[in-house]
Motif scaffolding. Structure first.
Motif, PDB file in Angstrom:
ATOM      1  N   ALA A 118     -26.551  -7.428  44.992  1.00 53.26           N
ATOM      2  CA  ALA A 118     -25.142  -6.714  45.333  1.00 53.26           C
ATOM      3  C   ALA A 118     -24.209  -7.737  46.246  1.00 53.26           C
ATOM      4  CB  ALA A 118     -25.811  -5.311  45.875  1.00 53.26           C
ATOM      5  N   LEU A 119     -24.839  -8.295  46.960  1.00 51.27           N
ATOM      6  CA  LEU A 119     -24.387  -9.360  47.938  1.00 51.27           C
ATOM      7  C   LEU A 119     -23.500 -10.283  47.211  1.00 51.27           C
ATOM      8  CD1 LEU A 119     -26.436  -9.122  51.431  1.00 51.27           C
ATOM      9  CD2 LEU A 119     -24.108  -7.911  50.689  1.00 51.27           C
ATOM     10  N   GLU A 120     -24.445 -10.955  46.313  1.00 53.89           N
ATOM     11  CA  GLU A 120     -24.056 -12.284  45.527  1.00 53.89           C
ATOM     12  C   GLU A 120     -22.506 -11.909  44.879  1.00 53.89           C
ATOM     13  OE1 GLU A 120     -26.695 -13.833  42.863  1.00 53.89           O
ATOM     14  OE2 GLU A 120     -25.482 -15.906  43.142  1.00 53.89           O
ATOM     15  N   GLU A 121     -22.545 -10.697  44.379  1.00 53.23           N
ATOM     16  CA  GLU A 121     -21.355 -10.088  43.734  1.00 53.23           C
ATOM     17  C   GLU A 121     -20.076 -10.199  44.468  1.00 53.23           C
ATOM     18  OE1 GLU A 121     -21.416  -6.276  41.733  1.00 53.23           O
ATOM     19  OE2 GLU A 121     -23.603  -6.605  41.484  1.00 53.23           O
ATOM     20  N   HIS A 122     -20.181  -9.797  45.671  1.00 51.53           N
ATOM     21  CA  HIS A 122     -19.052  -9.888  46.798  1.00 51.53           C
ATOM     22  C   HIS A 122     -19.118 -11.240  47.621  1.00 51.53           C
ATOM     23  CE1 HIS A 122     -18.488  -6.254  45.354  1.00 51.53           C
ATOM     24  NE2 HIS A 122     -19.614  -5.574  45.460  1.00 51.53           N
ATOM     25  N   ALA A 123     -19.712 -12.157  47.240  1.00 51.80           N
ATOM     26  CA  ALA A 123     -19.823 -13.362  48.024  1.00 51.80           C
ATOM     27  C   ALA A 123     -18.845 -14.020  49.014  1.00 51.80           C
ATOM     28  CB  ALA A 123     -20.551 -14.355  47.300  1.00 51.80           C
ATOM     29  N   HIS A 124     -17.720 -13.697  48.203  1.00 50.12           N
ATOM     30  CA  HIS A 124     -16.394 -14.323  48.623  1.00 50.12           C
ATOM     31  C   HIS A 124     -15.556 -13.232  49.481  1.00 50.12           C
ATOM     32  CE1 HIS A 124     -17.717 -17.940  47.084  1.00 50.12           C
ATOM     33  NE2 HIS A 124     -17.758 -17.652  46.063  1.00 50.12           N
ATOM     34  N   ARG A 125     -15.991 -12.001  49.301  1.00 44.57           N
ATOM     35  CA  ARG A 125     -15.378 -11.026  49.941  1.00 44.57           C
ATOM     36  C   ARG A 125     -15.456 -10.841  51.604  1.00 44.57           C
ATOM     37  NH1 ARG A 125     -15.573  -4.848  47.660  1.00 44.57           N
ATOM     38  NH2 ARG A 125     -14.278  -5.553  45.999  1.00 44.57           N
ATOM     39  N   LEU A 126     -14.517 -10.714  52.192  1.00 40.73           N
ATOM     40  CA  LEU A 126     -14.707 -10.379  53.814  1.00 40.73           C
ATOM     41  C   LEU A 126     -15.691  -9.218  54.189  1.00 40.73           C
ATOM     42  CD1 LEU A 126     -11.129 -11.111  55.066  1.00 40.73           C
ATOM     43  CD2 LEU A 126     -12.945 -12.801  54.518  1.00 40.73           C
ATOM     44  N   GLY A 127     -16.490  -9.694  55.267  1.00 35.63           N
ATOM     45  CA  GLY A 127     -17.272  -8.912  55.737  1.00 35.63           C
ATOM     46  C   GLY A 127     -16.856  -7.323  55.945  1.00 35.63           C
ATOM     47  N   GLY A 128     -15.472  -7.253  56.629  1.00 33.11           N
ATOM     48  CA  GLY A 128     -14.893  -6.266  56.719  1.00 33.11           C
ATOM     49  C   GLY A 128     -14.334  -5.511  55.733  1.00 33.11           C
ATOM     50  N   GLN A 129     -14.526  -5.890  54.375  1.00 33.23           N
ATOM     51  CA  GLN A 129     -13.967  -5.231  53.235  1.00 33.23           C
ATOM     52  C   GLN A 129     -14.987  -4.635  52.612  1.00 33.23           C
ATOM     53  OE1 GLN A 129     -12.103  -8.401  51.267  1.00 33.23           O
ATOM     54  NE2 GLN A 129      -9.956  -7.845  52.134  1.00 33.23           N
ATOM     55  N   LEU A 130     -16.306  -4.767  52.890  1.00 33.35           N
ATOM     56  CA  LEU A 130     -17.417  -4.045  52.379  1.00 33.35           C
ATOM     57  C   LEU A 130     -17.807  -2.748  52.685  1.00 33.35           C
ATOM     58  CD1 LEU A 130     -20.154  -6.864  53.131  1.00 33.35           C
ATOM     59  CD2 LEU A 130     -18.681  -6.590  51.131  1.00 33.35           C
ATOM     60  N   SER A 131     -18.320  -1.782  51.548  1.00 35.19           N
ATOM     61  CA  SER A 131     -18.500  -0.486  52.219  1.00 35.19           C
ATOM     62  C   SER A 131     -19.698  -0.438  52.927  1.00 35.19           C
ATOM     63  CB  SER A 131     -19.092   0.145  50.647  1.00 35.19           C
ATOM     64  OG  SER A 131     -20.354  -0.519  50.416  1.00 35.19           O
ATOM     65  N   GLY A 132     -20.018   0.853  53.528  1.00 32.32           N
ATOM     66  CA  GLY A 132     -21.108   0.830  54.493  1.00 32.32           C
ATOM     67  C   GLY A 132     -22.500   0.564  54.242  1.00 32.32           C
ATOM     68  N   GLY A 133     -22.557   0.826  52.792  1.00 32.38           N
ATOM     69  CA  GLY A 133     -23.951   0.354  52.331  1.00 32.38           C
ATOM     70  C   GLY A 133     -24.084  -1.357  52.111  1.00 32.38           C
ATOM     71  N   GLN A 134     -23.059  -1.803  51.719  1.00 33.62           N
ATOM     72  CA  GLN A 134     -23.069  -3.307  51.762  1.00 33.62           C
ATOM     73  C   GLN A 134     -22.903  -4.173  52.977  1.00 33.62           C
ATOM     74  OE1 GLN A 134     -19.375  -3.310  49.598  1.00 33.62           O
ATOM     75  NE2 GLN A 134     -20.393  -3.183  47.506  1.00 33.62           N
ATOM     76  N   GLN A 135     -22.279  -3.323  54.017  1.00 29.45           N
ATOM     77  CA  GLN A 135     -22.538  -3.876  55.337  1.00 29.45           C
ATOM     78  C   GLN A 135     -24.134  -3.759  55.830  1.00 29.45           C
ATOM     79  OE1 GLN A 135     -19.402  -2.644  58.166  1.00 29.45           O
ATOM     80  NE2 GLN A 135     -17.699  -3.025  56.744  1.00 29.45           N
ATOM     81  N   GLN A 136     -24.484  -2.676  55.594  1.00 23.73           N
ATOM     82  CA  GLN A 136     -25.879  -2.471  56.220  1.00 23.73           C
ATOM     83  C   GLN A 136     -26.735  -3.546  55.255  1.00 23.73           C
ATOM     84  OE1 GLN A 136     -28.256  -2.154  58.000  1.00 23.73           O
ATOM     85  NE2 GLN A 136     -27.791   0.026  58.501  1.00 23.73           N
ATOM     86  N   MET A 137     -26.574  -3.859  53.904  1.00 23.48           N
ATOM     87  CA  MET A 137     -27.385  -5.114  53.422  1.00 23.48           C
ATOM     88  C   MET A 137     -27.041  -6.297  53.703  1.00 23.48           C
ATOM     89  SD  MET A 137     -27.198  -4.016  49.422  1.00 23.48           S
ATOM     90  CE  MET A 137     -27.489  -2.347  48.799  1.00 23.48           C
ATOM     91  N   LEU A 138     -25.903  -6.643  54.269  1.00 26.82           N
ATOM     92  CA  LEU A 138     -25.571  -7.778  54.983  1.00 26.82           C
ATOM     93  C   LEU A 138     -26.014  -7.915  56.254  1.00 26.82           C
ATOM     94  CD1 LEU A 138     -23.860 -10.411  54.543  1.00 26.82           C
ATOM     95  CD2 LEU A 138     -21.894  -9.119  55.347  1.00 26.82           C
ATOM     96  N   THR A 139     -26.173  -7.197  57.191  1.00 29.52           N
ATOM     97  CA  THR A 139     -26.831  -7.166  58.608  1.00 29.52           C
ATOM     98  C   THR A 139     -28.245  -7.460  58.132  1.00 29.52           C
ATOM     99  OG1 THR A 139     -27.000  -4.788  58.601  1.00 29.52           O
ATOM    100  CG2 THR A 139     -25.179  -5.905  59.726  1.00 29.52           C
ATOM    101  N   ILE A 140     -28.881  -6.958  57.035  1.00 32.22           N
ATOM    102  CA  ILE A 140     -30.173  -7.059  56.962  1.00 32.22           C
ATOM    103  C   ILE A 140     -30.491  -8.562  56.521  1.00 32.22           C
ATOM    104  CG2 ILE A 140     -32.264  -6.364  55.690  1.00 32.22           C
ATOM    105  CD1 ILE A 140     -31.261  -3.309  55.810  1.00 32.22           C
TER     106      ILE A 140
END
Ligand SMILES: Nc1ncnc2c1ncn2[C@@H]1O[C@H](COP(=O)(O)OP(=O)(O)OP(=O)(O)O)[C@@H](O)[C@H]1O
Ligand SMILES: [Mg+2]
Length: 235
Positions: A118-140
């Motif tokens: 799910a993160l790969e799909e948004h690889a070029h998106r800014l961290g601040g533009q992610l949803s809460g769930g995506q941000q949680q995945m990114l921090t992990i």
């Protein structure tokens, strides 16, 4: 792997942890459970050195780490995902991972993306533009690519919609399969039950019980006293 003995931690004059002891063996997933304000976050912060214990000892791989600076503790092999899931908002998803990546390890951004499609799909998106769930995945994912041996996770499921929590659970199962050791602070009992092997129950800065998840699941008395909030207000 991790041995916490008789830890007392304070915020200023406020005495929050009263002799907390717990241990985590290599390869285990251990849950730290308890209600709001029980001391879960303070326990994790004590381990990583953000609120160093005033008394007691913490050993990692047999060596004392209490009293060391947080970055030194992290370098010994402990990853920490705080409850506020702070991604770098101005960096892309890819760069959030690139800036912390341990290049001497087996980790690469590609490998992280294999684990977190799910993160790969948004690889070029800014961290601040992610949803809460995506941000949680990114921090992990960001904690993982620093190549820790032990991962401290603070309430990863908090504030996420139930379907997202299910996705996160599947994802963490895959993370666990990499062989990492995890100390997971949670209020979401079901989430912790499905991932962890053992649990420590915290209440008012004290460990009140510890045992296997299997045993805890059959102990309605413990769940009612220390975990569920279902009966609040009915007495
Ligand atoms: N910065 C602080 N200064 C003073 N007291 C604090 C501070 N942070 C937490 N506390 C207090 O320490 C106690 C334990 O808090 P802690 O955040 O460790 O609990 P928790 O189990 O993580 O709760 P939650 O589930 O709400 O995250 C609480 O009584 C809380 O009010
Ligand atoms: Mg907390």
């Amino acid at each position: 792997m991790l041995e916490v003995r008789g830890v007392h931690t304070y915020y200023g004059q406020s005495h929050v942890l009263h002799g907390v002891s717990l241990d985590v063996e290599r390869g285990e997933i251990v849950a730290l459970l308890g209600r709001n304000g029980a001391g879960k976050t303070t326990t994790l912060r004590s381990v990583i050195g953000l609120t160093p214990p005033r008394d007691g000892t913490i050993r990692f791989e047999g060596e004392r780490i209490d009293g060391l600076e947080p970055y030194r503790i992290a370098r010994r092999g402990i990853g920490y995902v705080p409850e506020d899931r702070r991604v770098f908002p101005e960096l892309s998803v890819e760069d959030n991972l690139n800036v912390v990546l341990d290049r001497d390890s087996d980790w690469s951004v590609e490998r992280a993306f294999e684990l977190f499609p799910a993160l790969e799909e948004h690889a070029h998106r800014l961290g601040g533009q992610l949803s809460g769930g995506q941000q949680q995945m990114l921090t992990i994912a960001r904690a993982l690519v620093t190549d820790p041996d032990l991962l401290l996770l603070d309430e990863p499921s908090e504030g996420l919609a139930p379907t997202i929590v299910e996705d996160l659970e599947t994802l963490l199962e895959n993370v666990i399969e990499t062989g990492i050791t995890v100390l997971l602070a949670e209020q979401n009992t079901n989430f912790a039950f499905s991932l962890a092997d053992r649990a420590f129950l915290l209440s008012r800065g004290r460990v009140e019980w510890d045992g296997t998840i299997e045993e805890l699941q059959s102990r309605d008395d413990l769940i009612g006293r220390y975990l569920s909030v279902a009966n609040v207000g009915t007495e």
